[in-house]
Design a protein around this motif. Structure first.
Motif, PDB file in Angstrom:
ATOM      1  N   VAL B  27       0.890  -1.238   0.153  1.00  0.00           N
ATOM      2  CA  VAL B  27       0.056  -0.043   0.023  1.00  0.00           C
ATOM      3  C   VAL B  27       0.937   1.280  -0.131  1.00  0.00           C
ATOM      4  CG1 VAL B  27      -1.681   1.174   1.364  1.00  0.00           C
ATOM      5  CG2 VAL B  27      -1.861  -1.302   1.363  1.00  0.00           C
ATOM      6  N   LYS B  28       0.581   2.182  -0.916  1.00  0.00           N
ATOM      7  CA  LYS B  28       1.566   3.282  -1.115  1.00  0.00           C
ATOM      8  C   LYS B  28       0.913   4.523  -0.207  1.00  0.00           C
ATOM      9  CE  LYS B  28       3.519   2.692  -5.647  1.00  0.00           C
ATOM     10  NZ  LYS B  28       3.131   1.077  -5.842  1.00  0.00           N
ATOM     11  N   GLU B  29       1.994   5.329   0.236  1.00  0.00           N
ATOM     12  CA  GLU B  29       1.497   6.513   0.933  1.00  0.00           C
ATOM     13  C   GLU B  29       0.286   7.372   0.221  1.00  0.00           C
ATOM     14  OE1 GLU B  29       3.961   8.103   3.494  1.00  0.00           O
ATOM     15  OE2 GLU B  29       2.218   8.874   4.214  1.00  0.00           O
ATOM     16  N   GLY B  30      -0.594   7.424   1.197  1.00  0.00           N
ATOM     17  CA  GLY B  30      -2.062   8.104   0.764  1.00  0.00           C
ATOM     18  C   GLY B  30      -3.023   7.178   0.076  1.00  0.00           C
ATOM     19  N   GLU B  31      -2.693   6.121  -0.045  1.00  0.00           N
ATOM     20  CA  GLU B  31      -3.375   5.200  -0.964  1.00  0.00           C
ATOM     21  C   GLU B  31      -4.602   4.734  -0.103  1.00  0.00           C
ATOM     22  OE1 GLU B  31      -2.859   2.016  -4.553  1.00  0.00           O
ATOM     23  OE2 GLU B  31      -1.562   1.771  -2.604  1.00  0.00           O
ATOM     24  N   ILE B  32      -5.783   4.522  -0.709  1.00  0.00           N
ATOM     25  CA  ILE B  32      -6.841   3.788  -0.028  1.00  0.00           C
ATOM     26  C   ILE B  32      -7.334   2.508  -0.920  1.00  0.00           C
ATOM     27  CG2 ILE B  32      -9.418   4.068   0.259  1.00  0.00           C
ATOM     28  CD1 ILE B  32      -8.360   7.488  -0.051  1.00  0.00           C
ATOM     29  N   VAL B  33      -6.981   1.505   0.060  1.00  0.00           N
ATOM     30  CA  VAL B  33      -7.236   0.197  -0.521  1.00  0.00           C
ATOM     31  C   VAL B  33      -8.393  -0.437   0.079  1.00  0.00           C
ATOM     32  CG1 VAL B  33      -6.114  -1.988  -0.789  1.00  0.00           C
ATOM     33  CG2 VAL B  33      -4.593  -0.117  -1.054  1.00  0.00           C
ATOM     34  N   CYS B  34      -9.198  -0.909  -0.686  1.00  0.00           N
ATOM     35  CA  CYS B  34     -10.492  -1.758  -0.226  1.00  0.00           C
ATOM     36  C   CYS B  34     -10.192  -3.148  -0.272  1.00  0.00           C
ATOM     37  CB  CYS B  34     -11.511  -1.347  -0.926  1.00  0.00           C
ATOM     38  SG  CYS B  34     -12.375   0.072  -0.297  1.00  0.00           S
ATOM     39  N   LEU B  35     -10.166  -4.056   0.796  1.00  0.00           N
ATOM     40  CA  LEU B  35      -9.965  -5.460   0.453  1.00  0.00           C
ATOM     41  C   LEU B  35     -11.662  -6.031   0.705  1.00  0.00           C
ATOM     42  CD1 LEU B  35      -7.109  -6.607   3.184  1.00  0.00           C
ATOM     43  CD2 LEU B  35      -7.208  -6.734   0.973  1.00  0.00           C
ATOM     44  N   ILE B  36     -11.692  -6.851  -0.410  1.00  0.00           N
ATOM     45  CA  ILE B  36     -13.104  -7.316  -0.378  1.00  0.00           C
ATOM     46  C   ILE B  36     -12.655  -9.074  -0.367  1.00  0.00           C
ATOM     47  CG2 ILE B  36     -14.010  -5.582  -1.502  1.00  0.00           C
ATOM     48  CD1 ILE B  36     -14.200  -6.890  -3.960  1.00  0.00           C
ATOM     49  N   GLY B  37     -13.707  -9.799  -0.328  1.00  0.00           N
ATOM     50  CA  GLY B  37     -13.892 -11.082  -0.462  1.00  0.00           C
ATOM     51  C   GLY B  37     -14.881 -11.870   0.383  1.00  0.00           C
ATOM     52  N   PRO B  38     -15.131 -13.111   0.231  1.00  0.00           N
ATOM     53  CA  PRO B  38     -15.822 -13.960   1.176  1.00  0.00           C
ATOM     54  C   PRO B  38     -15.448 -13.987   2.455  1.00  0.00           C
ATOM     55  CG  PRO B  38     -15.027 -15.352  -0.527  1.00  0.00           C
ATOM     56  CD  PRO B  38     -14.407 -13.932  -0.773  1.00  0.00           C
ATOM     57  N   GLU B 214     -16.358   4.218  -5.238  1.00  0.00           N
ATOM     58  CA  GLU B 214     -16.168   5.661  -5.153  1.00  0.00           C
ATOM     59  C   GLU B 214     -15.138   6.157  -4.484  1.00  0.00           C
ATOM     60  OE1 GLU B 214     -18.996   9.165  -3.252  1.00  0.00           O
ATOM     61  OE2 GLU B 214     -19.551   7.289  -3.157  1.00  0.00           O
ATOM     62  N   VAL B 215     -14.666   5.438  -3.531  1.00  0.00           N
ATOM     63  CA  VAL B 215     -13.449   5.946  -2.690  1.00  0.00           C
ATOM     64  C   VAL B 215     -11.934   5.582  -3.027  1.00  0.00           C
ATOM     65  CG1 VAL B 215     -12.753   6.539  -0.276  1.00  0.00           C
ATOM     66  CG2 VAL B 215     -15.089   6.965  -1.040  1.00  0.00           C
ATOM     67  N   ALA B 216     -12.135   4.153  -3.121  1.00  0.00           N
ATOM     68  CA  ALA B 216     -10.809   3.302  -3.200  1.00  0.00           C
ATOM     69  C   ALA B 216      -9.959   3.766  -4.503  1.00  0.00           C
ATOM     70  CB  ALA B 216     -10.898   1.903  -3.124  1.00  0.00           C
ATOM     71  N   ASP B 217      -8.499   3.874  -4.296  1.00  0.00           N
ATOM     72  CA  ASP B 217      -7.740   3.885  -5.237  1.00  0.00           C
ATOM     73  C   ASP B 217      -7.578   2.495  -5.862  1.00  0.00           C
ATOM     74  OD1 ASP B 217      -6.912   6.583  -5.024  1.00  0.00           O
ATOM     75  OD2 ASP B 217      -6.031   6.059  -3.045  1.00  0.00           O
ATOM     76  N   ARG B 218      -7.576   1.561  -5.078  1.00  0.00           N
ATOM     77  CA  ARG B 218      -7.342   0.078  -5.471  1.00  0.00           C
ATOM     78  C   ARG B 218      -8.305  -0.670  -4.808  1.00  0.00           C
ATOM     79  NH1 ARG B 218      -2.880  -3.090  -4.525  1.00  0.00           N
ATOM     80  NH2 ARG B 218      -1.899  -1.537  -3.107  1.00  0.00           N
ATOM     81  N   VAL B 219      -8.712  -1.729  -5.394  1.00  0.00           N
ATOM     82  CA  VAL B 219      -9.418  -2.813  -4.802  1.00  0.00           C
ATOM     83  C   VAL B 219      -8.782  -4.013  -4.852  1.00  0.00           C
ATOM     84  CG1 VAL B 219     -11.564  -3.897  -4.711  1.00  0.00           C
ATOM     85  CG2 VAL B 219     -11.739  -1.662  -5.238  1.00  0.00           C
ATOM     86  N   ALA B 220      -8.600  -4.985  -3.854  1.00  0.00           N
ATOM     87  CA  ALA B 220      -8.206  -6.180  -3.896  1.00  0.00           C
ATOM     88  C   ALA B 220      -8.946  -7.336  -3.581  1.00  0.00           C
ATOM     89  CB  ALA B 220      -6.656  -6.543  -3.098  1.00  0.00           C
ATOM     90  N   PHE B 221      -9.187  -8.414  -4.009  1.00  0.00           N
ATOM     91  CA  PHE B 221      -9.926  -9.353  -3.786  1.00  0.00           C
ATOM     92  C   PHE B 221      -9.345 -10.345  -3.224  1.00  0.00           C
ATOM     93  CE2 PHE B 221     -12.078 -13.541  -5.192  1.00  0.00           C
ATOM     94  CZ  PHE B 221     -13.172 -13.376  -4.534  1.00  0.00           C
ATOM     95  N   LYS B 246     -15.319 -12.617 -10.449  1.00  0.00           N
ATOM     96  CA  LYS B 246     -16.648 -12.508 -10.918  1.00  0.00           C
ATOM     97  C   LYS B 246     -17.732 -12.944 -10.138  1.00  0.00           C
ATOM     98  CE  LYS B 246     -15.230 -12.697 -15.540  1.00  0.00           C
ATOM     99  NZ  LYS B 246     -14.898 -13.435 -16.710  1.00  0.00           N
ATOM    100  N   SER B 247     -17.575 -14.109  -9.675  1.00  0.00           N
ATOM    101  CA  SER B 247     -18.923 -14.829  -9.053  1.00  0.00           C
ATOM    102  C   SER B 247     -19.076 -14.190  -7.727  1.00  0.00           C
ATOM    103  CB  SER B 247     -18.781 -16.309  -8.840  1.00  0.00           C
ATOM    104  OG  SER B 247     -17.627 -16.617  -8.032  1.00  0.00           O
ATOM    105  N   PHE B 248     -18.036 -13.667  -7.221  1.00  0.00           N
ATOM    106  CA  PHE B 248     -18.255 -13.113  -5.737  1.00  0.00           C
ATOM    107  C   PHE B 248     -18.997 -11.519  -5.789  1.00  0.00           C
ATOM    108  CE2 PHE B 248     -16.959  -9.641  -2.762  1.00  0.00           C
ATOM    109  CZ  PHE B 248     -17.336 -10.389  -1.535  1.00  0.00           C
ATOM    110  N   ILE B 249     -18.545 -10.887  -6.916  1.00  0.00           N
ATOM    111  CA  ILE B 249     -18.953  -9.605  -7.116  1.00  0.00           C
ATOM    112  C   ILE B 249     -20.436  -9.666  -7.409  1.00  0.00           C
ATOM    113  CG2 ILE B 249     -18.862  -7.402  -8.637  1.00  0.00           C
ATOM    114  CD1 ILE B 249     -15.874  -7.837  -8.418  1.00  0.00           C
ATOM    115  N   SER B 250     -20.851 -10.685  -8.530  1.00  0.00           N
ATOM    116  CA  SER B 250     -22.254 -10.816  -8.958  1.00  0.00           C
ATOM    117  C   SER B 250     -23.238 -11.143  -7.537  1.00  0.00           C
ATOM    118  CB  SER B 250     -22.250 -11.728 -10.230  1.00  0.00           C
ATOM    119  OG  SER B 250     -21.940 -13.068  -9.705  1.00  0.00           O
ATOM    120  N   SER B 251     -22.668 -12.140  -6.693  1.00  0.00           N
ATOM    121  CA  SER B 251     -23.373 -12.570  -5.659  1.00  0.00           C
ATOM    122  C   SER B 251     -23.561 -11.430  -4.747  1.00  0.00           C
ATOM    123  CB  SER B 251     -22.900 -13.565  -4.967  1.00  0.00           C
ATOM    124  OG  SER B 251     -21.845 -13.238  -4.274  1.00  0.00           O
ATOM    125  N   VAL B 252     -22.679 -10.541  -4.654  1.00  0.00           N
ATOM    126  CA  VAL B 252     -22.879  -9.317  -3.449  1.00  0.00           C
ATOM    127  C   VAL B 252     -23.749  -8.437  -4.281  1.00  0.00           C
ATOM    128  CG1 VAL B 252     -21.641  -7.292  -2.506  1.00  0.00           C
ATOM    129  CG2 VAL B 252     -20.605  -9.642  -2.543  1.00  0.00           C
TER     130      VAL B 252
END
Lengths: 289, 254
Positions: B27-38, B214-221, B246-252
């Motif tokens: 994660v870089k300085e000032g970065e906003i990272v969202c962690l998603i997953g089941p 809307e907010v994240a610079d990067r999303v990690a699954f 793909k299947s996680f995002i469509s299920s959410v």
């Protein structure tokens, strides 16, 4: 088919009456409650009458209630109980923390301590402390202090140590249960804020654990007040011992035992009031849970 | 931009269950990272490893270049003292799913506790700062309320203010809205958005894909203890490459 139609109409008739809320309700009469209540009152009256006509000289009770040696005994009980309880609380907290230590020597020591002092009778422990001079005739701290044990181990000190240490074995478990009852997330939140183990325990965990600790400690304190009477067996002149010394002379055994009972009840009543006050104070922030 | 957080080869098991498999993550300085997953994919564990609420069996986590929990001398890692670990944690703010406010303290007392007792700043100054923080999260009038008197959304906003009071260089959010009633989610996300705008480095474990977009610079699954795929919100949420993503995002989204 016609009969079904008829019953439907009747049901609807009842419904409308109920819906309007006018229907009178008749409470069931529980005659058994009157009978048992009356029985208890009668039995109590019989017991009171029996004691009134029994061979108790209530005048003696009133006379000795405020006798000087009884009041001195009362004072000694009032001094001993909190001191021994304080010792029990301090040692108990130390033992509880040792019990939860990751160091296996620490936790095993704590388990052994609790096993020893919970497992043997309190009266017996008092006798052991009182007679410890038989094992160690003198107490010596090299270069500082040396004294015959018999002068150190007075009835007061033996009672304090005996009751306090025995109590600590019980309070340790109360503390441990209280600490365990605090949600794990509290310690994590404190850690995440950079609070160290000791700080977190003192400022976050223990204040919350107190809610679970105070009621049983109040109970134990009441037990301690009564346990001071055991000290009469090693010549500590608390209330019971004071009462015994009087009845050995004047033979008013029951009267003086009643005097002692009255004072114990008095102290315990005060403690009960104090406890509920304390519980309200410690419950801050939890009222709406 | 420099790396704020650098994770190499992180492996973690609970007993015989391996929850993190050789995870590399930066994660870089000032970065906003969202962690998603089941659930059970290891997102929260990864987050908790960063501020050492969990200890990994192997791998290295650096925050601002410093190895977390260890010091490196002549090619060996020496375990840090509890005091040093505590000091490392004090620069990382954490927000929990269950808020974990201190129930015996008022909102204000929750916020000033660590600044006073960890940082050693004066009480008056801590109170001044705490009032400002409460105002920033829209709770200026709630300073004397106990957590039990606040709604879930209000509690979480106090929790964010409490973490910010330590002036952290990095904020970790562990499913900050998952325990909230649906109508309270937005007020917490709004506070987090403000934080993102002032340039705070943030790692957010979340199920709020809208927020991620809307907010994240990067999303990690993450799935089964591995980071399967990461990219910009656009790439990952709109056109994921991996079939599990793909299947996680469509299920959410359903």
């Amino acid at each position: 088919m016609p009969s079904t139609g008829k019953s439907k109409i009747m049901t609807m008739g009842n419904m409308s009456c109920l819906e309007m809320g006018r229907t009178e309700r008749i409470r069931r009469k529980y005659y058994g409650r009157y009978v048992s209540g009356l029985a208890i009152v009668v039995i109590l009256l019989l017991i009171v009458r029996a004691f009134k006509n029994g061979m108790i000289d209530w005048g003696i009770v009133g006379e000795f209630l405020t006798a000087e040696s009884i009041l001195v005994g009362l004072l000694k009980t009032i001094i001993m109980a909190p001191l021994a309880m304080l010792l029990g609380l301090v040692l108990g907290l130390v033992i509880a923390l040792m019990r939860m230590s990751p160091n296996p020597v620490c936790s095993s020591f704590a388990v052994g301590y609790m096993w020893l002092f919970r497992g043997s009778p309190q009266l017996l422990q008092l006798f052991l402390w009182y007679n410890i001079a038989l094992v160690f005739p003198t107490i010596t701290i090299p270069y500082l202090f040396s004294m015959p044990t018999i002068q150190v181990m007075t009835p007061f000190v033996a009672t304090l140590l005996g009751l306090g240490i025995c109590q600590s074995a019980y309070t340790a478990e109360v503390f441990r249960a209280g600490i365990i009852s605090v949600d794990k997330g509290q310690g994590e939140a404190a850690a995440a804020l950079g609070m160290g183990g000791g700080l977190s325990m003192r400022r976050i965990i223990l204040p919350q654990a107190m809610r679970a600790i105070v009621p049983p400690v109040g109970n134990e304190f009441i037990g301690m007040v009564k346990a001071t009477s055991l000290a009469s067996a090693i010549q500590y002149t608390e209330i019971l011992n004071a009462a015994q010394r009087i009845y050995y002379v004047n033979n008013y055994v029951i009267e003086l035992l009643i005097v002692a009972t009255v004072w114990y009840l008095f102290i315990v009543s005060l403690l009960t009031i104090g406890q509920s006050f304390l519980e309200r104070r410690i419950g801050r922030g939890f009222e709406r849970r | 931009m420099s790396n704020k957080v650098e994770i190499r080869g992180l492996t973690k098991s609970f007993g015989s269950v391996q929850v993190l498999h050789d995870v590399d993550f930066t994660v870089k300085e000032g970065e906003i990272v969202c962690l998603i997953g089941p659930s059970g994919s290891g997102k929260s564990t990864l987050l908790r490893c960063i501020n050492q609420l969990e200890e990994a069996q192997s791998g290295i986590i650096r925050v601002d270049g410093l190895i977390q929990g260890w010091s490196e001398r002549s090619g060996k890692l020496y375990e840090l003292s509890p005091r040093n670990i505590t000091a490392q944690r004090s620069h990382i703010g954490m927000v929990f799913q269950r808020f974990n406010l201190f129930p015996h303290l008022t909102a204000l007392e929750n916020i000033i506790e660590a600044p006073i007792h960890v940082r050693g700043i004066r009480r008056a100054e801590a109170i001044k700062q705490a009032r400002q923080l409460l105002e920033n999260v829209g709770l200026a009038n709630k300073q004397d309320s106990y957590p039990s008197e606040l709604s879930g959304g209000q509690q979480q906003r106090v929790a964010i203010a409490r973490a910010l009071a330590m002036k952290p260089r990095l904020m970790l959010f562990d499913e900050p809205t998952s325990a909230l009633d649906p109508e309270l989610v937005s007020e917490v996300l709004a506070v987090m958005k403000n934080l993102a705008e002032i340039g705070m480095t943030m790692i957010v474990v979340t199920h709020e894909l809208g927020f991620a977009r809307e907010v994240a610079d990067r999303v990690a699954f993450m799935d089964q203890g591995r980071i399967v795929e990461s990219g910009t919100p656009e790439e990952l949420l709109t056109s994921p490459r991996n079939s599990r993503t793909k299947s996680f995002i469509s299920s959410v989204l359903q």
